[in-house]
Design a protein around this motif. Structure first.
Motif, PDB file in Angstrom:
ATOM      1  N   GLY A  65       5.732  17.656  -7.556  1.00  0.00           N
ATOM      2  CA  GLY A  65       5.614  16.206  -7.594  1.00  0.00           C
ATOM      3  C   GLY A  65       6.699  15.538  -6.783  1.00  0.00           C
ATOM      4  N   ALA A  66       6.412  14.303  -6.344  1.00  0.00           N
ATOM      5  CA  ALA A  66       7.363  13.495  -5.592  1.00  0.00           C
ATOM      6  C   ALA A  66       7.384  12.094  -6.188  1.00  0.00           C
ATOM      7  CB  ALA A  66       6.963  13.420  -4.112  1.00  0.00           C
ATOM      8  N   ARG A  67       8.601  11.553  -6.363  1.00  0.00           N
ATOM      9  CA  ARG A  67       8.722  10.187  -6.865  1.00  0.00           C
ATOM     10  C   ARG A  67       9.710   9.412  -6.003  1.00  0.00           C
ATOM     11  NH1 ARG A  67      10.758   9.892 -12.612  1.00  0.00           N
ATOM     12  NH2 ARG A  67      12.770  10.198 -11.612  1.00  0.00           N
ATOM     13  N   ASP A  68       9.267   8.254  -5.520  1.00  0.00           N
ATOM     14  CA  ASP A  68      10.109   7.339  -4.753  1.00  0.00           C
ATOM     15  C   ASP A  68      10.860   6.463  -5.751  1.00  0.00           C
ATOM     16  OD1 ASP A  68      11.256   5.618  -2.946  1.00  0.00           O
ATOM     17  OD2 ASP A  68       9.411   5.213  -1.846  1.00  0.00           O
ATOM     18  N   ASN A  69      12.189   6.499  -5.703  1.00  0.00           N
ATOM     19  CA  ASN A  69      13.000   5.764  -6.671  1.00  0.00           C
ATOM     20  C   ASN A  69      13.532   4.435  -6.159  1.00  0.00           C
ATOM     21  OD1 ASN A  69      12.750   7.984  -8.436  1.00  0.00           O
ATOM     22  ND2 ASN A  69      14.541   8.967  -7.554  1.00  0.00           N
ATOM     23  N   GLN A  70      13.434   4.168  -4.854  1.00  0.00           N
ATOM     24  CA  GLN A  70      14.010   2.950  -4.281  1.00  0.00           C
ATOM     25  C   GLN A  70      13.027   2.276  -3.328  1.00  0.00           C
ATOM     26  OE1 GLN A  70      17.681   3.790  -2.274  1.00  0.00           O
ATOM     27  NE2 GLN A  70      18.746   4.428  -4.126  1.00  0.00           N
ATOM     28  N   ALA A  71      13.063   0.971  -3.313  1.00  0.00           N
ATOM     29  CA  ALA A  71      12.270   0.198  -2.351  1.00  0.00           C
ATOM     30  C   ALA A  71      13.117   0.038  -1.094  1.00  0.00           C
ATOM     31  CB  ALA A  71      11.889  -1.145  -2.945  1.00  0.00           C
ATOM     32  N   ASP A  72      13.259   1.125  -0.349  1.00  0.00           N
ATOM     33  CA  ASP A  72      14.134   1.127   0.828  1.00  0.00           C
ATOM     34  C   ASP A  72      13.378   1.369   2.127  1.00  0.00           C
ATOM     35  OD1 ASP A  72      13.435   3.754   0.471  1.00  0.00           O
ATOM     36  OD2 ASP A  72      15.469   4.483   0.151  1.00  0.00           O
ATOM     37  N   GLY A  73      12.057   1.383   2.078  1.00  0.00           N
ATOM     38  CA  GLY A  73      11.261   1.614   3.278  1.00  0.00           C
ATOM     39  C   GLY A  73      11.092   3.089   3.634  1.00  0.00           C
ATOM     40  N   LYS A  74      11.697   3.969   2.868  1.00  0.00           N
ATOM     41  CA  LYS A  74      11.573   5.403   3.122  1.00  0.00           C
ATOM     42  C   LYS A  74      10.663   6.032   2.069  1.00  0.00           C
ATOM     43  CE  LYS A  74      16.194   5.974   5.122  1.00  0.00           C
ATOM     44  NZ  LYS A  74      16.448   4.563   5.330  1.00  0.00           N
ATOM     45  N   GLY A  75       9.904   7.015   2.493  1.00  0.00           N
ATOM     46  CA  GLY A  75       9.075   7.765   1.565  1.00  0.00           C
ATOM     47  C   GLY A  75       9.825   8.994   1.084  1.00  0.00           C
ATOM     48  N   VAL A  76       9.237   9.726   0.141  1.00  0.00           N
ATOM     49  CA  VAL A  76       9.844  10.944  -0.381  1.00  0.00           C
ATOM     50  C   VAL A  76       8.956  12.128   0.002  1.00  0.00           C
ATOM     51  CG1 VAL A  76      10.574  12.160  -2.457  1.00  0.00           C
ATOM     52  CG2 VAL A  76      10.920   9.698  -2.266  1.00  0.00           C
ATOM     53  N   TRP A  77       9.566  13.129   0.581  1.00  0.00           N
ATOM     54  CA  TRP A  77       8.891  14.333   1.059  1.00  0.00           C
ATOM     55  C   TRP A  77       9.368  15.499   0.197  1.00  0.00           C
ATOM     56  CZ3 TRP A  77      10.963  18.861   3.093  1.00  0.00           C
ATOM     57  CH2 TRP A  77      10.118  19.666   3.873  1.00  0.00           C
ATOM     58  N   ASP A 122      11.761   8.847   6.959  1.00  0.00           N
ATOM     59  CA  ASP A 122      11.847   7.494   7.518  1.00  0.00           C
ATOM     60  C   ASP A 122      10.511   6.771   7.524  1.00  0.00           C
ATOM     61  OD1 ASP A 122      14.544   7.665   7.843  1.00  0.00           O
ATOM     62  OD2 ASP A 122      14.483   8.137   9.966  1.00  0.00           O
ATOM     63  N   SER A 123       9.525   7.303   8.209  1.00  0.00           N
ATOM     64  CA  SER A 123       8.204   6.673   8.282  1.00  0.00           C
ATOM     65  C   SER A 123       7.243   7.635   8.958  1.00  0.00           C
ATOM     66  CB  SER A 123       8.269   5.362   9.078  1.00  0.00           C
ATOM     67  OG  SER A 123       8.547   5.639  10.443  1.00  0.00           O
ATOM     68  N   ASP A 124       5.957   7.266   8.996  1.00  0.00           N
ATOM     69  CA  ASP A 124       4.989   8.109   9.693  1.00  0.00           C
ATOM     70  C   ASP A 124       5.258   8.135  11.190  1.00  0.00           C
ATOM     71  OD1 ASP A 124       3.730   8.836   7.375  1.00  0.00           O
ATOM     72  OD2 ASP A 124       2.247   7.241   7.495  1.00  0.00           O
ATOM     73  N   ALA A 125       5.711   7.005  11.735  1.00  0.00           N
ATOM     74  CA  ALA A 125       5.981   6.917  13.171  1.00  0.00           C
ATOM     75  C   ALA A 125       7.231   7.727  13.547  1.00  0.00           C
ATOM     76  CB  ALA A 125       6.154   5.463  13.588  1.00  0.00           C
ATOM     77  N   SER A 126       8.189   7.803  12.640  1.00  0.00           N
ATOM     78  CA  SER A 126       9.423   8.543  12.877  1.00  0.00           C
ATOM     79  C   SER A 126       9.702   9.422  11.659  1.00  0.00           C
ATOM     80  CB  SER A 126      10.592   7.572  13.103  1.00  0.00           C
ATOM     81  OG  SER A 126      11.797   8.286  13.209  1.00  0.00           O
ATOM     82  N   PRO A 127       9.048  10.592  11.584  1.00  0.00           N
ATOM     83  CA  PRO A 127       9.124  11.406  10.365  1.00  0.00           C
ATOM     84  C   PRO A 127      10.423  12.212  10.210  1.00  0.00           C
ATOM     85  CG  PRO A 127       7.752  12.480  11.969  1.00  0.00           C
ATOM     86  CD  PRO A 127       8.160  11.162  12.573  1.00  0.00           C
TER      87      PRO A 127
END
Length: 139
Positions: A65-77, A122-127
């Protein structure tokens, strides 16, 4: 050999064999847990590994499982890897902070050592993966 010497030899052998037996059976049961990213303050992401100790999944199934803990614009891998094919599975949480845990059922033979890695992406455009951390478990 006298009876006392036999008892002493048996006690010594038991002291060696019993801990080894319990260690092997503990590993066979598997381990579950979590690992967080290494960014400062509140960790931006958490990765989870659950072995199927309660029989909720069919044999040889574990859950990552993956959980994003912050609204910082980054995803969790999150990636779990092991020494046997298919070697790895990945799950990502890119839907923002505090929206639950994204999970994936993975087929891993019971008793297999695995490594769980978690990173911020970081993002899909800059993984680019950042603040990575890892921990070992047993399926």
């Amino acid at each position: 050999m006298s009876m006392n010497k036999w008892k002493l030899a048996l006690a010594a052998a038991s002291a060696i064999i019993l801990p080894l037996t319990f260690a092997a059976s503990a590993e066979a049961r598997g381990t579950s847990g979590s690992v967080t990213t290494t960014d400062s303050g509140i960790a931006g992401g958490t990765g989870f590994f659950w072995y199927d100790g309660n029989g909720a999944q069919p044999a040889n199934k574990s859950v990552i499982g993956a959980r994003d803990n912050q609204a910082d614009g980054k995803g969790v891998w999150v990636r779990v890897s092991w020494a046997r094919s298919p070697y790895a599975a990945i799950v990502m949480d890119t839907n923002g902070a505090s929206n639950g845990v994204v999970t994936k059922v993975v087929t891993i033979p019971d008793g297999t050592p695995v490594t769980l890695e978690v990173c911020l992406r970081d993002s899909d455009a800059s993984p680019t993966l950042r603040y990575c951390n890892s921990r070992d478990f047993v399926a």
